[in-house]
Design a protein around this motif. Sequence first.
Motif, mmCIF file in Angstrom:
data_model
loop_
_atom_site.group_PDB
_atom_site.id
_atom_site.type_symbol
_atom_site.label_atom_id
_atom_site.label_comp_id
_atom_site.label_asym_id
_atom_site.label_seq_id
_atom_site.Cartn_x
_atom_site.Cartn_y
_atom_site.Cartn_z
ATOM 1 N N ASN A 200 0.826 -1.208 0.000
ATOM 2 C CA ASN A 200 0.000 0.000 0.000
ATOM 3 C C ASN A 200 0.863 1.262 0.000
ATOM 4 O O ASN A 200 0.814 2.068 0.936
ATOM 5 C CB ASN A 200 -0.919 0.017 1.233
ATOM 6 N N PRO A 201 1.667 1.466 -1.027
ATOM 7 C CA PRO A 201 2.581 2.614 -1.012
ATOM 8 C C PRO A 201 1.896 3.910 -1.421
ATOM 9 O O PRO A 201 0.988 3.936 -2.245
ATOM 10 C CB PRO A 201 3.626 2.212 -2.061
ATOM 11 N N GLY A 202 2.372 5.007 -0.836
ATOM 12 C CA GLY A 202 1.939 6.323 -1.251
ATOM 13 C C GLY A 202 2.898 6.908 -2.273
ATOM 14 O O GLY A 202 3.914 6.301 -2.618
ATOM 15 N N TYR A 203 2.572 8.096 -2.751
ATOM 16 C CA TYR A 203 3.429 8.787 -3.712
ATOM 17 C C TYR A 203 4.626 9.381 -2.987
ATOM 18 O O TYR A 203 4.466 10.146 -2.030
ATOM 19 C CB TYR A 203 2.637 9.883 -4.419
ATOM 20 N N VAL A 204 5.821 9.020 -3.412
ATOM 21 C CA VAL A 204 7.035 9.535 -2.792
ATOM 22 C C VAL A 204 7.305 10.938 -3.331
ATOM 23 O O VAL A 204 7.639 11.109 -4.504
ATOM 24 C CB VAL A 204 8.233 8.604 -3.065
ATOM 25 N N GLY A 205 7.164 11.926 -2.462
ATOM 26 C CA GLY A 205 7.398 13.296 -2.877
ATOM 27 C C GLY A 205 8.866 13.675 -2.836
ATOM 28 O O GLY A 205 9.440 14.087 -3.840
ATOM 29 N N ILE A 206 9.498 13.521 -1.675
ATOM 30 C CA ILE A 206 10.907 13.906 -1.499
ATOM 31 C C ILE A 206 11.544 12.973 -0.475
ATOM 32 O O ILE A 206 10.949 12.681 0.569
ATOM 33 C CB ILE A 206 11.048 15.363 -0.999
#
Length: 489
Positions: free
Chosen positions: A369-375
Amino acid sequence: MTNIKQLCKLSILTLLITCYNCSSFLEQEPGSQTSITEQLSSFEGIVTALNGAYSSLEENVRGERFAVYADLQSGNITFTPTETGSNIGQITPARNLENIYHFTDLATESDFSSFYNSSYDIINQSNLILEYVETLTNISETERNQIKAEALTIRAYAHFLLVNVYAQHYSFTTNASHTGIVYNKTTLTNGITYPARETVKNTYAFIIDDLINALDYYSDFVLLNGPTYSYFNKTNTQALLARVYIYKGDWQNAYDAANNVILNSGITLTPSENYISEWEKPDLPISEILLEFSIPRDTGGNVGGSMSSFFGFTSTSNYADYVASVDLINLYETNDLRSQLFLEENLSTLVDSELENVPYNFTKKFQDNPGYVGIRLSEMYLIRAEASLGLELFEDCKNDINIIRNRANATLLDSTDNLETALLLERRKELCFEGQYLFDLARNKKDLIKNQGCISTTCTLNYPSGKYILPIPESNLDLNENLTQNDTY
């Protein structure tokens, strides 16, 4: 970050808050404006709206189009074969990005039109928050300033994404006088004259101004529920500013901003011994995360959408569309830990009219369940390295590249020769699937080359080219007579 009760309250608001380029905005009755006024007339309403802006932003960057765009176009990503049916084993571009993949996107029906419209919708939401928060009474200055800080950062971030997709990179012309994007600092009302596109120079100046102002407003006051990395704070805003400066080629400011985050964030690089296991964790991001927007969940904790929709592997009959290209896989040395970040699976593939088992490499960055990697913090070291190179601090550049290579157990650089090439390669290996490599190639004035596994009608795009950016959707040009189209579209 996401509070389900707040999202429910927001459902009416999201019907009312529309972007400048949506024709429905012109048709709103005065009563709609009153409803917005009522919603945003209290601290609770403002916080609910801010939460909604984050939810919209998360959905926009995690959506298939933006989430895969930069890596797909630059050759880091290719496609899986069809699992079942009459087309089993065939490899075709994903339908939502087919025209973009072939560099034949159309203004009349752009694959990215929803991203363009959603981005300006998010910007308009942030502008409404900024305007209404100034009118609130019974609110402390700390609360007011924190709301302003986060709204300003959301506005800057959304514009930064837009300028990367719809305008050529900063140094495309010597003084950045080429066309940028519309920079929207106010909400638009019925009868207003729509704005024109700014130059890229002005666009970057506005982004930087918003971020610097935001940094002055930040405090330790917490507005929203959830981990601090799931919304903007002083640390990840400083990191975002470092990225903006490096994309601009402002070496000293990029160095200072990245160095500040490295030394003062309290975040450390994930150590070698935990690097793979940290990426493999379900639900939680890697420990060195600075910004990852939380994925939506219902009241039962069920996930409403995650990056695994595009990169996940469940079984040989149930998998997502996108995998690492052979070009990318071949870049890693045998001992490089990052070569372990790929899940190799044999999938039934049509080869010379026969089905054969062919290996495909799914990224382990985006399973479960990964989220969007921003930084991430590792990017800050690579930004500091690039800034050092621009400042002719060659040993410093080499040392920062080696910090990342050492963590990965890759061969260390032993000289300062060809640092530009080494740095670009390191960014590709470290930040793959994180949405930057296309923009890295553009600002370094490199050709786009897709080799093994390329099924595009155009597998090489020589720099410079108008196809490094996308067309402004035709519907927006029809609405705004001051909006101009990009060259070649």
